[in-house]
Design a protein around this motif. Structure first.
Motif, PDB file in Angstrom:
ATOM      1  N   GLU A  72       1.768  10.690   5.483  1.00  0.00           N
ATOM      2  CA  GLU A  72       0.531   9.941   5.394  1.00  0.00           C
ATOM      3  C   GLU A  72       0.776   8.440   5.231  1.00  0.00           C
ATOM      4  O   GLU A  72      -0.052   7.622   5.625  1.00  0.00           O
ATOM      5  CB  GLU A  72      -0.291  10.438   4.196  1.00  0.00           C
ATOM      6  CG  GLU A  72      -0.883  11.828   4.400  1.00  0.00           C
ATOM      7  CD  GLU A  72      -1.539  12.349   3.141  1.00  0.00           C
ATOM      8  OE1 GLU A  72      -1.440  11.662   2.095  1.00  0.00           O
ATOM      9  OE2 GLU A  72      -2.134  13.433   3.194  1.00  0.00           O
ATOM     10  N   ASN A  73       1.916   8.087   4.652  1.00  0.00           N
ATOM     11  CA  ASN A  73       2.132   6.687   4.297  1.00  0.00           C
ATOM     12  C   ASN A  73       3.333   6.048   4.983  1.00  0.00           C
ATOM     13  O   ASN A  73       3.702   4.927   4.658  1.00  0.00           O
ATOM     14  CB  ASN A  73       2.322   6.571   2.772  1.00  0.00           C
ATOM     15  CG  ASN A  73       1.119   7.079   2.028  1.00  0.00           C
ATOM     16  OD1 ASN A  73       0.087   6.437   2.005  1.00  0.00           O
ATOM     17  ND2 ASN A  73       1.238   8.269   1.452  1.00  0.00           N
ATOM     18  N   SER A  74       3.943   6.747   5.923  1.00  0.00           N
ATOM     19  CA  SER A  74       5.108   6.183   6.580  1.00  0.00           C
ATOM     20  C   SER A  74       4.713   4.947   7.380  1.00  0.00           C
ATOM     21  O   SER A  74       3.618   4.850   7.911  1.00  0.00           O
ATOM     22  CB  SER A  74       5.736   7.213   7.524  1.00  0.00           C
ATOM     23  OG  SER A  74       4.803   7.626   8.499  1.00  0.00           O
ATOM     24  N   MET A 113       0.832  -1.204   0.000  1.00  0.00           N
ATOM     25  CA  MET A 113       0.000   0.000   0.000  1.00  0.00           C
ATOM     26  C   MET A 113       0.866   1.253   0.000  1.00  0.00           C
ATOM     27  O   MET A 113       0.599   2.214  -0.729  1.00  0.00           O
ATOM     28  CB  MET A 113      -0.922  -0.011   1.228  1.00  0.00           C
ATOM     29  CG  MET A 113      -1.967  -1.108   1.204  1.00  0.00           C
ATOM     30  SD  MET A 113      -2.921  -1.187   2.754  1.00  0.00           S
ATOM     31  CE  MET A 113      -3.729   0.406   2.735  1.00  0.00           C
ATOM     32  N   HIS A 114       1.914   1.221   0.811  1.00  0.00           N
ATOM     33  CA  HIS A 114       2.817   2.371   0.874  1.00  0.00           C
ATOM     34  C   HIS A 114       3.536   2.577  -0.454  1.00  0.00           C
ATOM     35  O   HIS A 114       3.598   3.704  -0.975  1.00  0.00           O
ATOM     36  CB  HIS A 114       3.830   2.132   1.999  1.00  0.00           C
ATOM     37  CG  HIS A 114       4.888   3.180   2.090  1.00  0.00           C
ATOM     38  ND1 HIS A 114       4.599   4.519   2.142  1.00  0.00           N
ATOM     39  CD2 HIS A 114       6.245   3.083   2.135  1.00  0.00           C
ATOM     40  CE1 HIS A 114       5.737   5.209   2.224  1.00  0.00           C
ATOM     41  NE2 HIS A 114       6.739   4.358   2.207  1.00  0.00           N
ATOM     42  N   GLU A 115       4.041   1.486  -0.999  1.00  0.00           N
ATOM     43  CA  GLU A 115       4.791   1.580  -2.261  1.00  0.00           C
ATOM     44  C   GLU A 115       3.920   2.101  -3.399  1.00  0.00           C
ATOM     45  O   GLU A 115       4.325   2.942  -4.189  1.00  0.00           O
ATOM     46  CB  GLU A 115       5.360   0.193  -2.600  1.00  0.00           C
ATOM     47  CG  GLU A 115       6.258   0.171  -3.828  1.00  0.00           C
ATOM     48  CD  GLU A 115       5.494  -0.254  -5.063  1.00  0.00           C
ATOM     49  OE1 GLU A 115       5.949   0.068  -6.183  1.00  0.00           O
ATOM     50  OE2 GLU A 115       4.430  -0.893  -4.919  1.00  0.00           O
ATOM     51  N   ARG A 116       2.684   1.622  -3.453  1.00  0.00           N
ATOM     52  CA  ARG A 116       1.782   2.085  -4.501  1.00  0.00           C
ATOM     53  C   ARG A 116       1.449   3.572  -4.340  1.00  0.00           C
ATOM     54  O   ARG A 116       1.316   4.302  -5.309  1.00  0.00           O
ATOM     55  CB  ARG A 116       0.492   1.257  -4.480  1.00  0.00           C
ATOM     56  CG  ARG A 116       0.641  -0.123  -5.102  1.00  0.00           C
ATOM     57  CD  ARG A 116       0.963  -0.078  -6.569  1.00  0.00           C
ATOM     58  NE  ARG A 116      -0.062   0.653  -7.312  1.00  0.00           N
ATOM     59  CZ  ARG A 116       0.084   1.094  -8.551  1.00  0.00           C
ATOM     60  NH1 ARG A 116       1.241   0.909  -9.189  1.00  0.00           N
ATOM     61  NH2 ARG A 116      -0.893   1.746  -9.158  1.00  0.00           N
ATOM     62  N   SER A 117       1.325   4.020  -3.095  1.00  0.00           N
ATOM     63  CA  SER A 117       1.009   5.427  -2.866  1.00  0.00           C
ATOM     64  C   SER A 117       2.132   6.335  -3.374  1.00  0.00           C
ATOM     65  O   SER A 117       1.889   7.450  -3.822  1.00  0.00           O
ATOM     66  CB  SER A 117       0.741   5.690  -1.386  1.00  0.00           C
ATOM     67  OG  SER A 117       1.935   5.672  -0.636  1.00  0.00           O
ATOM     68  N   LEU A 118       3.363   5.840  -3.315  1.00  0.00           N
ATOM     69  CA  LEU A 118       4.486   6.627  -3.806  1.00  0.00           C
ATOM     70  C   LEU A 118       4.387   6.816  -5.316  1.00  0.00           C
ATOM     71  O   LEU A 118       4.617   7.912  -5.836  1.00  0.00           O
ATOM     72  CB  LEU A 118       5.807   5.944  -3.438  1.00  0.00           C
ATOM     73  CG  LEU A 118       6.076   5.780  -1.930  1.00  0.00           C
ATOM     74  CD1 LEU A 118       7.396   5.049  -1.708  1.00  0.00           C
ATOM     75  CD2 LEU A 118       6.096   7.129  -1.232  1.00  0.00           C
TER      76      LEU A 118
END
Length: 293
Positions: A289-291, A263-268
């Motif tokens: 927000e995604n850390s 989820m974090h990687e996709r948000s980047l």
């Protein structure tokens, strides 16, 4: 000569009649009687169901034949299908558009098996999606959901295969230069994606993911725009950390970690594609927000 014998006419009349049949919309008035009889008797247009049935049979023949190999001459195929020439040709046109058949004319012609390429499907579907005016919001959601579910399945995959994949990929990410270009990052992303989809036998997911990713690249200029050097290094660092956490989650069989990292990687990527990495406050907001805690 079979038709000539049946209608009691010569071969010339047969050829003219067949020519009229091939162009079944041509008027028959004014033709010699026997020619008109042949053309009129044969000019009934095949129904859609007849063509669909013939296409289904021809598709089965093509898919059962290795790519590029000859199925047979047109007469051979007509005999195998048990249909008229016009029905066979219309069915063949459908399959040519699908990419599973190639028809060659001439001395060395015939019907040949073919296979549609992933690139062709990607291009055609993306073009169609553009004509529909679809939003990248929804295609991005689909791509993100697919990747998350792929990582969930990968974390639960057979241990030996999963560990072998992680052992192969981890050094590539660990050794990634902080100054790596976007092209280098993208190639590594694609390599891991291919490995994960192979691990979970996810050819269908791979196809849908590629289509959605290609559509997003066409519509979002942020994918390829050059960032400020410092912003780009931040993106690479956060992306690298997320990928290593994905791999660690897969290696440990930790579904929660693998999914959270995905989820974090996709948000980047979404953030970059949507232009959120163009200014410093936006970068800090995406990171906050995604850390991962």
């Amino acid at each position: 000569m079979r038709i000539a014998a049946e209608f009691g006419c010569g071969p010339l009349a047969e050829r003219i009649g067949l020519s009229e049949f091939e162009s079944f919309d041509a008027p028959h008035d004014g033709l010699p009687g026997k020619v008109r009889l042949i053309a009129g008797a044969m000019s009934s247009k095949p129904s859609s169901s007849q063509i669909d049935i013939a296409a289904a049979r021809l598709r089965s023949l093509a898919m059962a034949t290795p790519d590029g190999e000859l199925l047979g001459s047109e007469d051979d195929v007509i005999g195998s299908l048990g249909v008229s020439r016009i029905t066979a040709r219309q069915a063949a046109r459908l399959l040519e558009r699908e990419g599973v058949l190639t028809v060659k004319r001439g001395k060395h012609g015939g019907y040949f098996a073919a296979r549609p390429s992933g690139d062709m499907i990607e291009t055609v579907v993306c073009s169609y999606m553009n004509t529909l005016g679809l939003s990248t919001k929804h295609t991005g959601m689909v791509a993100t959901s697919l990747w998350i579910e792929a990582l969930r399945e990968a974390a639960g995959a057979e241990r030996a295969a999963a560990l072998a994949m992680v052992d192969e990929l981890s050094p590539l990410f660990e050794d990634l230069d902080p100054e790596a270009t976007l092209e280098e990052v993208s190639k590594l992303e694609q390599r891991m994606r291919a490995a994960v989809f192979k691990l979970i036998d996810g050819a269908y997911i791979d196809l849908i993911f590629r289509i959605n990713a290609a559509f997003a690249r066409q519509r979002l200029t942020g994918w390829t725009e050059q960032l400020d050097a410092d912003l780009h290094r931040r993106f690479v660092r956060k992306w690298k950390a997320a990928k290593l956490m994905e791999l660690e989650g897969i290696a440990d069989g930790n579904v929660l970690q693998a999914v959270t990292a995905a989820m974090h990687e996709r948000s980047l990527w979404v953030g970059r594609g949507g232009g959120k990495w163009k200014d410093e406050p936006a970068v800090e907001r995406v990171i906050a927000e995604n850390s991962l805690r």
